[in-house]
Motif scaffolding. Sequence first.
Motif, PDB file in Angstrom:
ATOM      1  N   ALA A   1     -23.162  40.745  -1.588  1.00 44.76           N
ATOM      2  CA  ALA A   1     -24.271  40.105  -0.888  1.00 44.76           C
ATOM      3  C   ALA A   1     -25.575  40.361  -1.638  1.00 44.76           C
ATOM      4  N   CYS A   2     -25.718  39.704  -2.762  1.00 47.59           N
ATOM      5  CA  CYS A   2     -26.936  39.781  -3.565  1.00 47.59           C
ATOM      6  C   CYS A   2     -27.005  38.534  -4.429  1.00 47.59           C
ATOM      7  N   ARG A   3     -28.004  38.448  -5.266  1.00 45.61           N
ATOM      8  CA  ARG A   3     -28.174  37.289  -6.159  1.00 45.61           C
ATOM      9  C   ARG A   3     -27.612  37.645  -7.532  1.00 45.61           C
ATOM     10  N   THR A   4     -26.573  36.922  -7.944  1.00 49.37           N
ATOM     11  CA  THR A   4     -25.896  37.191  -9.209  1.00 49.37           C
ATOM     12  C   THR A   4     -26.089  36.035 -10.170  1.00 49.37           C
ATOM     13  N   GLY A   5     -26.514  36.342 -11.384  1.00 50.80           N
ATOM     14  CA  GLY A   5     -26.590  35.337 -12.441  1.00 50.80           C
ATOM     15  C   GLY A   5     -25.323  35.377 -13.267  1.00 50.80           C
ATOM     16  N   LEU A   6     -24.561  34.299 -13.269  1.00 50.40           N
ATOM     17  CA  LEU A   6     -23.304  34.227 -14.019  1.00 50.40           C
ATOM     18  C   LEU A   6     -23.581  33.545 -15.357  1.00 50.40           C
ATOM     19  N   ILE A   7     -23.387  34.288 -16.442  1.00 52.14           N
ATOM     20  CA  ILE A   7     -23.690  33.757 -17.761  1.00 52.14           C
ATOM     21  C   ILE A   7     -22.444  33.825 -18.644  1.00 52.14           C
ATOM     22  N   GLY A   8     -22.509  33.182 -19.784  1.00 46.64           N
ATOM     23  CA  GLY A   8     -21.390  33.156 -20.726  1.00 46.64           C
ATOM     24  C   GLY A   8     -21.527  31.967 -21.645  1.00 46.64           C
ATOM     25  N   ARG A   9     -20.760  31.978 -22.715  1.00 50.11           N
ATOM     26  CA  ARG A   9     -20.823  30.888 -23.671  1.00 50.11           C
ATOM     27  C   ARG A   9     -20.346  29.580 -23.037  1.00 50.11           C
ATOM     28  N   ASN A  10     -20.807  28.463 -23.608  1.00 52.20           N
ATOM     29  CA  ASN A  10     -20.300  27.157 -23.165  1.00 52.20           C
ATOM     30  C   ASN A  10     -18.783  27.138 -23.290  1.00 52.20           C
TER      31      ASN A  10
ATOM     32  N   SER B   1     -16.689  28.943 -21.464  1.00 49.63           N
ATOM     33  CA  SER B   1     -16.049  30.212 -21.104  1.00 49.63           C
ATOM     34  C   SER B   1     -15.406  30.171 -19.727  1.00 49.63           C
ATOM     35  N   GLY B   2     -15.713  29.135 -18.916  1.00 46.11           N
ATOM     36  CA  GLY B   2     -15.065  29.003 -17.610  1.00 46.11           C
ATOM     37  C   GLY B   2     -15.969  29.234 -16.428  1.00 46.11           C
ATOM     38  N   LYS B   3     -17.284  29.233 -16.626  1.00 47.19           N
ATOM     39  CA  LYS B   3     -18.211  29.524 -15.526  1.00 47.19           C
ATOM     40  C   LYS B   3     -18.123  28.477 -14.411  1.00 47.19           C
ATOM     41  N   SER B   4     -18.232  27.200 -14.795  1.00 47.61           N
ATOM     42  CA  SER B   4     -18.166  26.136 -13.776  1.00 47.61           C
ATOM     43  C   SER B   4     -16.795  26.104 -13.112  1.00 47.61           C
ATOM     44  N   THR B   5     -15.756  26.337 -13.899  1.00 53.43           N
ATOM     45  CA  THR B   5     -14.402  26.372 -13.345  1.00 53.43           C
ATOM     46  C   THR B   5     -14.269  27.485 -12.320  1.00 53.43           C
ATOM     47  N   LEU B   6     -14.849  28.643 -12.613  1.00 55.77           N
ATOM     48  CA  LEU B   6     -14.784  29.770 -11.681  1.00 55.77           C
ATOM     49  C   LEU B   6     -15.486  29.426 -10.369  1.00 55.77           C
ATOM     50  N   LEU B   7     -16.638  28.764 -10.433  1.00 57.94           N
ATOM     51  CA  LEU B   7     -17.320  28.370  -9.193  1.00 57.94           C
ATOM     52  C   LEU B   7     -16.470  27.396  -8.387  1.00 57.94           C
TER      53      LEU B   7
ATOM     54  N   GLY C   1     -21.365  22.257 -20.710  1.00 63.02           N
ATOM     55  CA  GLY C   1     -21.842  22.516 -22.068  1.00 63.02           C
ATOM     56  C   GLY C   1     -20.970  21.873 -23.121  1.00 63.02           C
ATOM     57  N   GLU C   2     -19.645  21.915 -22.924  1.00 63.11           N
ATOM     58  CA  GLU C   2     -18.729  21.279 -23.869  1.00 63.11           C
ATOM     59  C   GLU C   2     -18.925  19.766 -23.877  1.00 63.11           C
ATOM     60  N   ARG C   3     -19.128  19.208 -22.703  1.00 61.69           N
ATOM     61  CA  ARG C   3     -19.313  17.757 -22.624  1.00 61.69           C
ATOM     62  C   ARG C   3     -20.591  17.346 -23.354  1.00 61.69           C
ATOM     63  N   PHE C   4     -21.643  18.138 -23.179  1.00 63.54           N
ATOM     64  CA  PHE C   4     -22.879  17.834 -23.886  1.00 63.54           C
ATOM     65  C   PHE C   4     -22.646  17.851 -25.390  1.00 63.54           C
ATOM     66  N   ARG C   5     -21.951  18.878 -25.880  1.00 60.98           N
ATOM     67  CA  ARG C   5     -21.696  18.961 -27.323  1.00 60.98           C
ATOM     68  C   ARG C   5     -20.872  17.771 -27.807  1.00 60.98           C
ATOM     69  N   ALA C   6     -19.902  17.352 -26.985  1.00 53.66           N
ATOM     70  CA  ALA C   6     -19.058  16.217 -27.382  1.00 53.66           C
ATOM     71  C   ALA C   6     -19.869  14.921 -27.438  1.00 53.66           C
ATOM     72  N   VAL C   7     -20.744  14.714 -26.450  1.00 53.82           N
ATOM     73  CA  VAL C   7     -21.587  13.513 -26.455  1.00 53.82           C
ATOM     74  C   VAL C   7     -22.533  13.534 -27.644  1.00 53.82           C
ATOM     75  N   LEU C   8     -23.152  14.688 -27.883  1.00 51.65           N
ATOM     76  CA  LEU C   8     -24.083  14.805 -29.010  1.00 51.65           C
ATOM     77  C   LEU C   8     -23.351  14.541 -30.327  1.00 51.65           C
ATOM     78  N   ALA C   9     -22.138  15.070 -30.460  1.00 48.63           N
ATOM     79  CA  ALA C   9     -21.361  14.827 -31.679  1.00 48.63           C
ATOM     80  C   ALA C   9     -21.059  13.339 -31.839  1.00 48.63           C
ATOM     81  N   ALA C  10     -20.668  12.687 -30.752  1.00 41.30           N
ATOM     82  CA  ALA C  10     -20.348  11.260 -30.821  1.00 41.30           C
ATOM     83  C   ALA C  10     -21.560  10.436 -31.249  1.00 41.30           C
ATOM     84  N   LEU C  11     -22.737  10.772 -30.728  1.00 42.68           N
ATOM     85  CA  LEU C  11     -23.939  10.006 -31.058  1.00 42.68           C
ATOM     86  C   LEU C  11     -24.391  10.242 -32.491  1.00 42.68           C
TER      87      LEU C  11
END
Length: 538
Positions: free
Chosen positions: A30-39, A41-47, A457-467
């Motif tokens: 019961a506190c405010r947690t900042g979840l960080i990690g590389r693009n 790494s599974g952060k959104s999946t964990l949520l 983050g991965e999707r952003f990198r993929a779009v940027l690469a495509a463009l």
Amino acid sequence: MSHAVVLSGVSFTWSDGTPVLTGLDGTFGACRTGLIGRNGSGKSTLLRLIAGELRPRAGAITVSGTVGHLPQNLPLGTARTVADLLGIAGTRAALHAIERGEATEANFAAVGDDWDVEERSRAELDRLGLPHVGLDRAVETLSGGETMMVGLAALLLRRPEVLLLDEPTNNLDLAARRRLAEAVDSWPGVLVVVSHDRALLERVDEIADLRDGRLRTFGGNLPAYEEALAVEQEAAERAVRTAESEVRRQRRDLAEAQLKLARRARQGRRAAESGGMPKILLGARKRAAQESAGRHRALHEERLRDAEERLAEAEEAVHDDDGIRVELPRTEVPAGRTVLTVTGLTAPEPDTGSLRELIVRGPERIALTGPNGSGKTTLLRALAGEHELPGTEVKVGVQGLRYLPQRLDVLDDALSVADNVRAFAPNASRNEIRAGLARFLFRGARADQIAGGLSGGERFRAVLAALLLADPAPQLLLLDEPTNNLDVTSVRQLAQALGAYRGALVVVSHDLPFLETIGVTRWLRMDRAAGVVEDPPR
């Protein structure tokens, strides 16, 4: 009751077999947690796993309390209204029916105790800086920042005990970020926020670092985490240097031992050739020497292996976060060439700074700023030819215009990352596409991931690469919030690349340090009343 989220041996794998989490343990209290990690790494999946939107392949997730989840990309839908997004459409419809005299049992059941649902919804929207957003307004007409704040208002109305926020500052202007920070500060229950926004992460109580399938928690906010990590990394780097020195010493000892053994073997051969010793005794000595040499060599080799294992362990403790290596096309637009002409710009209440015509010449780099809902994305879409502004005419004077949208919806989710890039550059060879994707951290099998399973983050990198790998090479880039979802290292790489880009550039962003880094030559501000306004250089 104290609310919490407990993770016990949680594993998750995508349907194509790509592992995301393996045996993850951890607790969010019961506190405010900042979840960080590389693009990636599974952060959104964990949520999403905590929210119950996904099911783990193994392990258990125990949540005490109701859960509210604000994802990176809220589902819009062409027919959805703000009331739909707030989750009050059904209650509101029943309330209005009762007011019209339809006092049915079903309508009373739908309203329940929420007779003031409209007033409470209006109050939350006003508190979050959205007094101009009506409950019947179509969600598709909202800006990205407004949509995010309406989504937050929906959660605040529900008041869940566990609140999960995924990159909530994406697309938010400075005023909206301040209101979000106030909401975070006052949250009484469990709050887990995935973010790359330093200002937001400075307000949390603890940092949870998701790295290499492990979740490590550090007390304190982001600066406290960085300080603790710096001390830890300094010790890890010292351990690496010590281990490297030990490996060199063991290799040297092994080489010297082998040299000595070779010298003894030569001496033994010379003694045998001289004939001064019986063959039986020579044979016995030879066997003993060989056995001793074998034990000696095995001992040194074992010491070397141990030293190399200690070095490998020490190197694993050192964080080496890869950043994307953005190499923009070597295109150049002459200073006198007209790149873009926009005529017929209008404003409800024009002032002396309002533009009726916008002309972009040469390799100008223009920053387009302004509050959420002022029309920045709408204008950018019009420049890209995806949307028409009444009375406005857009003429593009160069080849290879490329547009990076906020919602990153230019990929085919059913195709792999490599196949998506190939669609933008059909004449590129397989090796060229693979080499280009490697610079965006899609190496080997990662280039074959299905786009629909990518993280933000991965999707952003993929779009940027495509463009940027597209053919023809872009001479005009239109970028809408390009730092969304990127970690700090990748933002720095992108800024450096854009700083060296010699084509024309129009960037919508609320990240002022990023805009200053890329060398903006012209500042334009969108205003709901005054339209496009020319700002003085900063």
